[in-house]
Design an enzyme around this catalytic site. Structure first.
Site, PDB file in Angstrom:
ATOM      1  N   SER A 104      40.903  34.385  -8.583  1.00  0.00           N
ATOM      2  CA  SER A 104      42.101  34.129  -7.788  1.00  0.00           C
ATOM      3  C   SER A 104      42.525  32.678  -7.996  1.00  0.00           C
ATOM      4  O   SER A 104      41.689  31.822  -8.343  1.00  0.00           O
ATOM      5  CB  SER A 104      41.824  34.373  -6.305  1.00  0.00           C
ATOM      6  OG  SER A 104      42.866  33.864  -5.489  1.00  0.00           O
TER       7      SER A 104
ATOM      8  N   TYR B  35      36.734  32.945   1.108  1.00  0.00           N
ATOM      9  CA  TYR B  35      37.260  33.620  -0.074  1.00  0.00           C
ATOM     10  C   TYR B  35      37.317  32.657  -1.254  1.00  0.00           C
ATOM     11  O   TYR B  35      36.912  32.990  -2.375  1.00  0.00           O
ATOM     12  CB  TYR B  35      38.656  34.165   0.240  1.00  0.00           C
ATOM     13  CG  TYR B  35      39.278  34.993  -0.859  1.00  0.00           C
ATOM     14  CD1 TYR B  35      38.796  36.279  -1.126  1.00  0.00           C
ATOM     15  CD2 TYR B  35      40.334  34.511  -1.617  1.00  0.00           C
ATOM     16  CE1 TYR B  35      39.359  37.052  -2.124  1.00  0.00           C
ATOM     17  CE2 TYR B  35      40.897  35.273  -2.624  1.00  0.00           C
ATOM     18  CZ  TYR B  35      40.418  36.542  -2.873  1.00  0.00           C
ATOM     19  OH  TYR B  35      40.984  37.309  -3.872  1.00  0.00           O
TER      20      TYR B  35
END
Length: 333
Positions: free
Chosen positions: A182, A194
């Protein structure tokens, strides 16, 4: 070092920078030329294992690879769920193998490995796509160690588990390993859990890519921008529920109004994301089939790409200030 005429008497640091940029552009041009060489990859008899096929990128990728002629091992957390059923409805049993896999379970990883070995087509396992992942947002002080461990176990350790299990099969066929990272591996705010899993995954892949090169195995990282509407990876959380989940110390620092504003900010950002999952799937397919795939595929909007480049090139203090100003303007808009 010979000086560049049009730079005149510029300092040596400037000349080094220009040389670096020129060689970088030359390298990109050569890489693109190599990648455009036509080498046909016959998918017949080749298998790809994809984790996290219940929904999102994994499910869409499974459909795409099946249509191309690959044998697909679709690893699902819920093998009887809607996502798995949709795959079965559009594929023959010979092309599609749906299996149960919780990437946090060593036992299920071993069972999945045995199942794959027992059902491989004649050309073996060509690709491993580590797609399974979950997300959780919040400021660091709002989170518990249990939440950090949960996301780490899925996003980072889960990918490591599958890699350790299936690397021998991929190496045997000089295949591909693809990992879903990501842009949050670079840019992080209110999503430390995350972000750290994706940053960790990037460094794991950097080592793995160099180690596997000698065996003819390509390791690729996919770095999507904000595709939250396309994947639903980040569930919406009501401000009241978030407030109730906060540790007592956090409630003494952050007001309910702050929690409400933060929740609205995250909701707006998530809803403004890209809905076109096919862009990410296109990148994964290229990583699996291109004769000379990229090490990294940054699949993001222009603004997100600019933000990543600024993060990589600017002093950290300056980049932090830019983000701070940008978020204040976004909040006041």
């Amino acid at each position: 070092m010979a000086s560049i005429p049009w730079l005149g008497s510029c300092c040596i640091e400037a000349q080094i920078l220009v040389y670096t940029l020129l060689f970088g552009l030359l390298g990109i041009a050569i890489h693109k030329k190599l990648r455009t060489r036509h080498v046909s990859l016959d998918p017949q008899g080749r298998a790809v294992l994809i984790t996290g096929c219940d929904s999102g990128f994994g499910n869409l990728l499974a459909h795409r690879l099946l249509s191309m002629g690959f044998t697909v091992f679709a690893a699902c957390l819920f093998p009887d769920g809607e996502g798995a059923q949709a795959l079965r409805a559009h594929a023959s049993p010979g092309e599609l193998k749906v299996l149960r896999l919780d990437v946090t379970s060593d036992k299920e990883i071993e069972q999945a490995k045995q199942y794959v070995q027992d059902h491989l087509p004649n050309k073996g396992l060509w690709g491993l796509v580590n797609n399974a992942g979950i997300s959780m947002w919040g400021m660091v002080e709002w989170l518990t160690i249990d939440k950090f461990q949960k996301v780490l176990d899925v996003n980072l350790l889960g990918s490591i588990r599958t890699t350790l299990a299936f690397a021998p099969l991929i190496r045997k066929n000089k295949g591909r390993m693809v990992f879903l990272s990501s842009i949050n591996a670079y840019i992080s705010y209110m999503n430390s859990i995350y972000a750290l899993t994706k940053a960790g995954l990037e460094k794991f892949c950097d080592s793995l890519r160099l180690e596997m090169k000698q065996f003819g195995v390509q390791v690729c990282i996919i770095e999507p921008g904000n595709y939250a509407p396309a994947t639903n990876i980040q569930p919406q959380v009501a401000p009241e529920k978030l407030w109730d989940s906060l540790p007592a110390e956090a409630k003494e620092i952050y007001s309910k109004e702050f929690i409400k504003d933060a929740t609205n900010f995250v909701k707006e950002k998530l809803e403004s994301g890209n809905k076109n999952s096919y862009e990410v799937v296109d990148a994964i397919v290229d990583a699996l089939t291109a004769p000379s795939p990229k090490a990294r595929y940054l699949v993001a909007s222009l603004a997100e790409k600019v933000a990543v480049y600024l993060f990589l090139w600017l002093p950290t203090s300056l980049f932090d200030q830019i983000l701070h100003v940008a978020r204040r303007k976004s909040k006041n808009a």
